[in-house]
Design a protein around this motif. Structure first.
Motif, PDB file in Angstrom:
ATOM      1  N   LEU A 167       0.813  -1.213   0.000  1.00  0.00           N
ATOM      2  CA  LEU A 167       0.000   0.000   0.000  1.00  0.00           C
ATOM      3  C   LEU A 167       0.850   1.268   0.000  1.00  0.00           C
ATOM      4  CD1 LEU A 167      -2.769  -1.062   2.554  1.00  0.00           C
ATOM      5  CD2 LEU A 167      -3.129  -0.565   0.120  1.00  0.00           C
ATOM      6  N   SER A 168       2.096   1.141   0.433  1.00  0.00           N
ATOM      7  CA  SER A 168       2.989   2.303   0.522  1.00  0.00           C
ATOM      8  C   SER A 168       3.646   2.648  -0.804  1.00  0.00           C
ATOM      9  CB  SER A 168       4.086   2.030   1.565  1.00  0.00           C
ATOM     10  OG  SER A 168       3.536   1.838   2.842  1.00  0.00           O
ATOM     11  N   TYR A 169       3.452   1.809  -1.807  1.00  0.00           N
ATOM     12  CA  TYR A 169       4.109   2.030  -3.099  1.00  0.00           C
ATOM     13  C   TYR A 169       3.725   3.404  -3.666  1.00  0.00           C
ATOM     14  CZ  TYR A 169       5.584   1.432  -7.935  1.00  0.00           C
ATOM     15  OH  TYR A 169       6.175   1.604  -9.161  1.00  0.00           O
ATOM     16  N   GLY A 170       4.719   4.176  -4.033  1.00  0.00           N
ATOM     17  CA  GLY A 170       4.508   5.490  -4.611  1.00  0.00           C
ATOM     18  C   GLY A 170       4.340   6.608  -3.604  1.00  0.00           C
ATOM     19  N   LEU A 171       4.245   6.266  -2.310  1.00  0.00           N
ATOM     20  CA  LEU A 171       4.098   7.277  -1.268  1.00  0.00           C
ATOM     21  C   LEU A 171       5.408   7.582  -0.555  1.00  0.00           C
ATOM     22  CD1 LEU A 171       0.773   6.048   0.389  1.00  0.00           C
ATOM     23  CD2 LEU A 171       1.054   8.051  -1.082  1.00  0.00           C
ATOM     24  N   PHE A 172       6.251   6.546  -0.417  1.00  0.00           N
ATOM     25  CA  PHE A 172       7.509   6.674   0.312  1.00  0.00           C
ATOM     26  C   PHE A 172       8.640   6.045  -0.491  1.00  0.00           C
ATOM     27  CE2 PHE A 172       3.992   5.816   3.230  1.00  0.00           C
ATOM     28  CZ  PHE A 172       4.040   6.896   4.086  1.00  0.00           C
ATOM     29  N   ALA A 173       9.839   6.493  -0.256  1.00  0.00           N
ATOM     30  CA  ALA A 173      11.008   5.823  -0.816  1.00  0.00           C
ATOM     31  C   ALA A 173      11.160   4.465  -0.134  1.00  0.00           C
ATOM     32  CB  ALA A 173      12.258   6.669  -0.589  1.00  0.00           C
ATOM     33  N   LYS A 174      11.730   3.494  -0.856  1.00  0.00           N
ATOM     34  CA  LYS A 174      11.856   2.145  -0.311  1.00  0.00           C
ATOM     35  C   LYS A 174      12.672   2.105   0.969  1.00  0.00           C
ATOM     36  CE  LYS A 174      11.216  -0.433  -4.618  1.00  0.00           C
ATOM     37  NZ  LYS A 174      11.815  -1.402  -5.581  1.00  0.00           N
ATOM     38  N   ASN A 175      13.655   2.951   1.064  1.00  0.00           N
ATOM     39  CA  ASN A 175      14.508   2.930   2.256  1.00  0.00           C
ATOM     40  C   ASN A 175      13.847   3.576   3.466  1.00  0.00           C
ATOM     41  OD1 ASN A 175      14.606   5.605   1.539  1.00  0.00           O
ATOM     42  ND2 ASN A 175      16.820   5.683   1.195  1.00  0.00           N
ATOM     43  N   SER A 176      12.546   3.932   3.345  1.00  0.00           N
ATOM     44  CA  SER A 176      11.822   4.504   4.473  1.00  0.00           C
ATOM     45  C   SER A 176      11.270   3.445   5.422  1.00  0.00           C
ATOM     46  CB  SER A 176      10.649   5.368   3.975  1.00  0.00           C
ATOM     47  OG  SER A 176      11.103   6.456   3.211  1.00  0.00           O
ATOM     48  N   PHE A 177      11.218   2.194   4.990  1.00  0.00           N
ATOM     49  CA  PHE A 177      10.539   1.180   5.798  1.00  0.00           C
ATOM     50  C   PHE A 177      11.221   0.940   7.142  1.00  0.00           C
ATOM     51  CE2 PHE A 177       8.950  -0.241   1.518  1.00  0.00           C
ATOM     52  CZ  PHE A 177       7.643   0.170   1.739  1.00  0.00           C
ATOM     53  N   ASN A 178      12.518   1.107   7.216  1.00  0.00           N
ATOM     54  CA  ASN A 178      13.181   0.907   8.501  1.00  0.00           C
ATOM     55  C   ASN A 178      12.752   1.949   9.524  1.00  0.00           C
ATOM     56  OD1 ASN A 178      14.546   2.945   7.089  1.00  0.00           O
ATOM     57  ND2 ASN A 178      16.415   2.624   8.260  1.00  0.00           N
ATOM     58  N   ILE A 179      12.206   3.092   9.058  1.00  0.00           N
ATOM     59  CA  ILE A 179      11.661   4.118   9.958  1.00  0.00           C
ATOM     60  C   ILE A 179      10.170   3.894  10.182  1.00  0.00           C
ATOM     61  CG2 ILE A 179      11.278   6.593  10.286  1.00  0.00           C
ATOM     62  CD1 ILE A 179      13.728   7.085   8.533  1.00  0.00           C
TER      63      ILE A 179
ATOM     64  N   VAL B 130      -5.429   5.253   2.516  1.00  0.00           N
ATOM     65  CA  VAL B 130      -4.973   4.910   1.166  1.00  0.00           C
ATOM     66  C   VAL B 130      -5.752   3.711   0.627  1.00  0.00           C
ATOM     67  CG1 VAL B 130      -3.003   4.040  -0.171  1.00  0.00           C
ATOM     68  CG2 VAL B 130      -2.666   5.859   1.518  1.00  0.00           C
ATOM     69  N   SER B 131      -5.902   2.686   1.457  1.00  0.00           N
ATOM     70  CA  SER B 131      -6.583   1.464   1.014  1.00  0.00           C
ATOM     71  C   SER B 131      -8.064   1.713   0.751  1.00  0.00           C
ATOM     72  CB  SER B 131      -6.403   0.352   2.049  1.00  0.00           C
ATOM     73  OG  SER B 131      -7.039   0.663   3.278  1.00  0.00           O
TER      74      SER B 131
END
Length: 304
Positions: free
Chosen positions: A196-208, A225-226
């Motif tokens: 669901l986060s695709y296009g909203l955040f950079a991939k390297n944001s997931f650790n945050i 979003v969903s």
């Protein structure tokens, strides 16, 4: 005083205790407990936490078994803890739910006459808990507002309300939530949240995002979003709104860090925005100009 309170929490607890004493609301304590052993933000009066008779009636209506359903409303906390953000939700939006014309005035003051009508206001709302079209969990908006814009777009605002929270509550449960199976599919909730986060955040944001303090903001954001993806026939747009006191430094810092993770600026395009409780309460008083709305300012933001 509570030893675990930070300076902001201590201030909000003091405001609630002062408000209780000013209004001669009884203190809640166990048998044999002295007043100085009890936190002053608790009351034994089940109706005292609510600012008007209309809000009290609304709460009683919402808590009947047929209306409460599977919503996660802790009635004991709602009725007895003046510091809780759940009664704040009802006090802030309860009279607006009962008067949608006032609600329209309220939101148009805040957002520049964007709305043609406010259509519904609900509490602790998720249209389909654990539905695989959504986030597949029991996340819900504290307050949910459906509207029609002046451009005739149907939309919603899903609101998370914070008051004294630090955004670091529940740290031990984060990985358990992420690692749970997503509905009946052979993947986890972590997988769904990332999808669901695709296009909203950079991939390297997931650790945050997958840690506190961002985690709860992220989950509620993704619910919005969903919903936009799942119900395009019902909603042309929708946004998650994070509402907290500007004076709460933990929430203020948390939201600034979260905003910096977004690829698009906050607003309709990112399905995310934030607001400050102080402005909402001031606007509520502008709209109602009543004793209770002025009392809201004294109670929650310490403004006489």
């Amino acid at each position: 005083m509570c030893k675990t309170d930070n300076r902001y929490q201590a201030y909000y607890r003091y405001l609630q205790s002062l408000w209780r004493e000013t209004h001669n609301i009884p203190l809640k304590k166990r048998a044999g407990q002295a007043d100085y052993d009890v936190y002053g933000n608790y009351t034994s009066d089940p109706d005292a936490n609510f600012m008007t008779d209309g809000i009290r009636s609304l709460v009683n209506h919402e808590l009947t078994p047929e209306n409460k359903g599977d919503r996660l409303i802790d009635e004991t906390r709602l009725r007895s803890n003046l510091l809780s953000s759940q009664p704040l939700c009802f006090n802030l939006f309860g009279e607006l739910k009962s008067n949608l014309e006032k609600a329209l005035q309220f939101f148009n003051i805040l957002y520049g006459n964007y709305f043609k009508s406010i259509d519904t206001i609900e509490f602790e709302y998720n249209p389909a808990r654990r539905d695989p079209r959504l986030t597949g969990d029991r996340s819900a908006f504290d307050v949910f507002v459906e509207y029609t814009s002046v451009a005739d777009k149907k939309g919603f605002i899903g609101i998370e309300v914070k008051y004294s929270e630090t955004l670091n509550e529940g740290a031990s449960a984060v990985n358990d939530i992420l690692d749970k199976q997503f509905c009946n599919e052979p993947r986890t909730r972590r997988d769904r949240y990332r999808e669901l986060s695709y296009g909203l955040f950079a991939k390297n944001s997931f650790n945050i995002l997958e840690q506190l303090p961002a985690f709860q903001i992220w989950r509620d954001h993704l619910l919005a979003v969903s919903m936009c993806k799942a119900f395009p026939e019902k909603y042309d747009e929708g946004v998650f709104l994070f509402l907290a006191p500007y004076s709460n430094r933990n929430c203020r810092d948390g939201i600034e860090k979260y905003k910096n993770l977004l690829l698009k600026p906050e607003g309709i395009d990112s399905n995310f925005c934030h607001a400050w409780l102080e402005e909402y309460i001031e606007t509520l008083d502008m709209v109602f100009d009543a004793d209770w709305s002025k009392d809201m300012k004294a109670r929650y933001i310490g403004k006489l």
